[in-house]
Enzyme design. Structure first.
Site, PDB file in Angstrom:
ATOM      1  N   ASN A   1      -5.326  -1.698   8.873  1.00  0.00           N
ATOM      2  CA  ASN A   1      -6.544  -2.344   8.994  1.00  0.00           C
ATOM      3  C   ASN A   1      -6.755  -2.574  10.340  1.00  0.00           C
ATOM      4  O   ASN A   1      -5.842  -2.639  11.338  1.00  0.00           O
ATOM      5  CB  ASN A   1      -6.774  -3.694   8.060  1.00  0.00           C
ATOM      6  CG  ASN A   1      -7.753  -4.227   7.794  1.00  0.00           C
ATOM      7  OD1 ASN A   1      -8.923  -3.759   7.825  1.00  0.00           O
ATOM      8  ND2 ASN A   1      -7.785  -5.399   7.110  1.00  0.00           N
TER       9      ASN A   1
ATOM     10  N   LEU B   1       0.830  -1.154  -0.024  1.00  0.00           N
ATOM     11  CA  LEU B   1       0.272  -0.075  -0.162  1.00  0.00           C
ATOM     12  C   LEU B   1       0.927   1.497  -0.021  1.00  0.00           C
ATOM     13  O   LEU B   1       0.615   2.326  -0.675  1.00  0.00           O
ATOM     14  CB  LEU B   1      -0.962  -0.007   1.347  1.00  0.00           C
ATOM     15  CG  LEU B   1      -2.370   0.360   0.963  1.00  0.00           C
ATOM     16  CD1 LEU B   1      -2.947  -0.431   0.063  1.00  0.00           C
ATOM     17  CD2 LEU B   1      -3.347   0.363   2.386  1.00  0.00           C
TER      18      LEU B   1
ATOM     19  N   LYS C   1     -15.639  -2.618   8.746  1.00  0.00           N
ATOM     20  CA  LYS C   1     -14.790  -3.464   7.978  1.00  0.00           C
ATOM     21  C   LYS C   1     -14.164  -4.616   9.089  1.00  0.00           C
ATOM     22  O   LYS C   1     -14.085  -5.633   8.660  1.00  0.00           O
ATOM     23  CB  LYS C   1     -13.761  -2.614   7.396  1.00  0.00           C
ATOM     24  CG  LYS C   1     -12.561  -3.186   6.529  1.00  0.00           C
ATOM     25  CD  LYS C   1     -11.911  -2.454   5.407  1.00  0.00           C
ATOM     26  CE  LYS C   1     -11.289  -3.164   4.413  1.00  0.00           C
ATOM     27  NZ  LYS C   1      -9.946  -3.599   4.834  1.00  0.00           N
TER      28      LYS C   1
HETATM   29  P1  NAD Z   1       3.329  -4.785   3.527  1.00  0.00           P
HETATM   30  O1  NAD Z   1       3.619  -5.787   4.292  1.00  0.00           O
HETATM   31  O2  NAD Z   1       3.230  -5.112   1.957  1.00  0.00           O
HETATM   32  O3  NAD Z   1       4.029  -3.526   3.714  1.00  0.00           O
HETATM   33  C1  NAD Z   1       4.460  -2.883   5.026  1.00  0.00           C
HETATM   34  C2  NAD Z   1       5.928  -2.283   4.829  1.00  0.00           C
HETATM   35  O4  NAD Z   1       6.265  -1.786   6.063  1.00  0.00           O
HETATM   36  C3  NAD Z   1       6.747  -3.486   4.469  1.00  0.00           C
HETATM   37  O5  NAD Z   1       7.587  -3.075   3.512  1.00  0.00           O
HETATM   38  C4  NAD Z   1       7.798  -3.363   5.912  1.00  0.00           C
HETATM   39  O6  NAD Z   1       9.210  -3.675   5.501  1.00  0.00           O
HETATM   40  C5  NAD Z   1       7.513  -1.935   6.177  1.00  0.00           C
HETATM   41  N1  NAD Z   1       8.026  -1.508   7.505  1.00  0.00           N
HETATM   42  C6  NAD Z   1       7.671  -2.160   8.645  1.00  0.00           C
HETATM   43  N2  NAD Z   1       8.215  -1.713   9.632  1.00  0.00           N
HETATM   44  C7  NAD Z   1       8.811  -0.412   9.175  1.00  0.00           C
HETATM   45  C8  NAD Z   1       9.978   0.543   9.894  1.00  0.00           C
HETATM   46  N3  NAD Z   1       9.984   0.398  11.192  1.00  0.00           N
HETATM   47  N4  NAD Z   1      10.326   1.370   8.968  1.00  0.00           N
HETATM   48  C9  NAD Z   1      10.123   1.350   7.688  1.00  0.00           C
HETATM   49  N5  NAD Z   1       9.291   0.069   7.159  1.00  0.00           N
HETATM   50  C10 NAD Z   1       8.872  -0.584   7.896  1.00  0.00           C
HETATM   51  O7  NAD Z   1       1.758  -4.194   3.861  1.00  0.00           O
HETATM   52  P2  NAD Z   1       0.537  -3.866   3.327  1.00  0.00           P
HETATM   53  O8  NAD Z   1      -0.129  -5.093   2.528  1.00  0.00           O
HETATM   54  O9  NAD Z   1       0.896  -2.545   2.252  1.00  0.00           O
HETATM   55  O10 NAD Z   1      -0.420  -3.380   4.474  1.00  0.00           O
HETATM   56  C11 NAD Z   1      -0.137  -2.295   5.013  1.00  0.00           C
HETATM   57  C12 NAD Z   1      -1.743  -2.129   5.813  1.00  0.00           C
HETATM   58  O11 NAD Z   1      -2.577  -1.499   4.888  1.00  0.00           O
HETATM   59  C13 NAD Z   1      -2.035  -3.263   6.571  1.00  0.00           C
HETATM   60  O12 NAD Z   1      -2.636  -2.941   7.815  1.00  0.00           O
HETATM   61  C14 NAD Z   1      -3.134  -3.683   5.785  1.00  0.00           C
HETATM   62  O13 NAD Z   1      -4.066  -4.627   6.578  1.00  0.00           O
HETATM   63  C15 NAD Z   1      -3.602  -2.604   5.052  1.00  0.00           C
HETATM   64  N6  NAD Z   1      -4.222  -2.878   3.932  1.00  0.00           N
HETATM   65  C16 NAD Z   1      -3.591  -3.434   2.725  1.00  0.00           C
HETATM   66  C17 NAD Z   1      -4.090  -3.586   1.456  1.00  0.00           C
HETATM   67  C18 NAD Z   1      -3.430  -4.218   0.417  1.00  0.00           C
HETATM   68  O14 NAD Z   1      -3.971  -4.475  -0.722  1.00  0.00           O
HETATM   69  N7  NAD Z   1      -2.068  -4.530   0.423  1.00  0.00           N
HETATM   70  C19 NAD Z   1      -5.471  -3.101   1.418  1.00  0.00           C
HETATM   71  C20 NAD Z   1      -6.327  -2.363   2.478  1.00  0.00           C
HETATM   72  C21 NAD Z   1      -5.516  -2.465   3.794  1.00  0.00           C
HETATM   73  O1  KPL Z   2     -11.234  -7.693   3.163  1.00  0.00           O
HETATM   74  C1  KPL Z   2     -11.634  -8.725   2.878  1.00  0.00           C
HETATM   75  C2  KPL Z   2     -10.165  -9.564   3.391  1.00  0.00           C
HETATM   76  O2  KPL Z   2      -9.760 -10.692   2.624  1.00  0.00           O
HETATM   77  O3  KPL Z   2      -9.581  -9.082   4.052  1.00  0.00           O
HETATM   78  C3  KPL Z   2     -12.691  -9.229   2.500  1.00  0.00           C
HETATM   79  C4  KPL Z   2     -12.755  -9.801   1.079  1.00  0.00           C
HETATM   80  C5  KPL Z   2     -13.856  -8.311   2.834  1.00  0.00           C
HETATM   81  C6  KPL Z   2     -12.912 -10.472   3.194  1.00  0.00           C
HETATM   82  O4  KPL Z   2     -12.928 -10.247   4.784  1.00  0.00           O
END
Ligand code: NAD
Ligand code: KPL
Length: 305
Positions: free
Chosen positions: A105, A13, A184
């Site tokens: 999240n 993200l 969510k």
């Molecule tokens: P990710 O693991 O891909 O990225 C997290 C990054 O943070 C990693 O590169 C890690 O090395 C870095 N990091 C951790 N500690 C650090 C520090 N002290 N200094 C610098 N960098 C550091 O995670 P993500 O999938 O991008 O998710 C991030 C948040 O967004 C989560 O809470 C996730 O649930 C939420 N989210 C993600 C998505 C998605 O599609 N990926 C969608 C909605 C919500």
């Molecule tokens: O957000 C989701 C996830 O996989 O984290 C959905 C698709 C809503 C299922 O909870």
């Protein structure tokens, strides 16, 4: 006030946000873990965003947390379990008028971060966009979605929302960000743990309709009890709708477990069980689900905190 976007965490993200902001001409600085990661990033020549199969590489400047200089705007894109510590190490650099935008999240990490930086304004976000890392420094924009942003302590929108507009980042400011985050969280608690325990895609839960409905009833009870009645409205119907609409997908928690990655359970089901205990609210099915999930993770050598 400086208008630079400091982005903490260049994962899925964080890279998605950084690439779109930089592509739109906004000043962006990535904050990477340490000097080793910075060297690897510089050797790669920048971040690559892959959208509709088309790669675009952007040479976004990067730094480490111990770089000097104030931060006025920080987008925190770490996992929920890393956010508190990651922001704490930047606290001395955060200006008194700083905005900290939290993309995590679940719930619980936002308050933990806010306690570490009481001098900054913490803005919570709830995102339905989807991105994944194809390789180091390469992110695929996998699912178009939406971002809700809000500050539970202050309904006034920040002026940098214009940057999001200009860069095509879909968003809306909402005074009800906690309702969004709770809704969510409830959806994730009703679906994700069961997909792990039943080893199935989201659609596989259609065969466990009663179990899902029981969890929804307990989630509704908790949401009403803890002052989130709007997040409880027609929850069961929405959960069924999401299960159908995403039937072919594996939930994010399923994917984490399948790939041996730490989950955000502590900020999802863990948060629900902690809030229930605080309200003296008995939720036997959610509590049992939490215990089964913890056992399942521990049996695979994965942390459950
Ligand atoms: P990710 O693991 O891909 O990225 C997290 C990054 O943070 C990693 O590169 C890690 O090395 C870095 N990091 C951790 N500690 C650090 C520090 N002290 N200094 C610098 N960098 C550091 O995670 P993500 O999938 O991008 O998710 C991030 C948040 O967004 C989560 O809470 C996730 O649930 C939420 N989210 C993600 C998505 C998605 O599609 N990926 C969608 C909605 C919500
Ligand atoms: O957000 C989701 C996830 O996989 O984290 C959905 C698709 C809503 C299922 O909870």
């Amino acid at each position: 006030m400086s208008s630079t976007w400091h982005i903490l965490g260049a994962g899925s993200l964080g890279s998605l946000w950084a690439s779109r902001l930089a592509r739109g001409g906004k000043p962006v600085q990535l904050i990477l873990r340490d000097a080793t990661r910075l060297m690897a990033y510089e050797a790669a020549g920048g971040l690559t965003l892959i959208e509709h199969g088309q790669p675009t590489t952007l040479a976004i400047p990067a730094q480490t947390p111990d770089t000097q200089g104030p931060i006025h705007r920080l987008l925190v894109a770490c996992k929920a379990y890393d956010a508190e510590q990651a922001v704490a190490q930047l606290a001395p650099r955060l200006a008194f008028d700083a905005d900290v935008i939290l993309l995590q999240n679940g719930l619980g990490s936002q308050d933990a971060v806010a306690n570490k930086v009481p001098h900054a304004r913490c803005i919570f976000a709830s995102s339905t966009e989807g991105a994944f890392r194809q390789a180091d420094w390469q992110v695929v924009f996998a699912g178009h979605g939406f971002n809700w942003l809000g500050d539970p302590a202050n309904p006034l929108p920040p002026d940098w929302l214009d940057d999001l507009q200009a860069c095509g980042i879909p968003h809306q400011w909402t005074p009800d960000i906690l309702t969004r985050l709770w809704r969510k969280l409830a959806l994730n608690c009703a679906i994700n743990p069961l997909t792990v325990l039943h080893d199935c895609r989201n659609g596989g839960l259609q065969a466990h309709h009663c179990e899902v409905a029981t969890l929804c009833a307990e989630l509704v009870e908790l949401l009403q009890r803890c002052g989130q009645p709007q997040a409880a409205e027609h929850l069961s119907e929405e959960v069924e709708r999401v299960i159908q609409a995403t039937a072919a997908n594996y939930s994010s928690m399923y994917q984490d477990v399948a790939q041996g990655r730490r989950t955000e359970i502590h900020y999802l089901l863990g948060h629900v069980c902690r809030v229930a205990a605080r309200h003296d609210c008995s939720l036997p099915h959610l509590e049992r689900l939490y215990r089964r999930l913890v056992e399942h993770l521990n049996a695979r050598g994965l942390p459950s905190d």
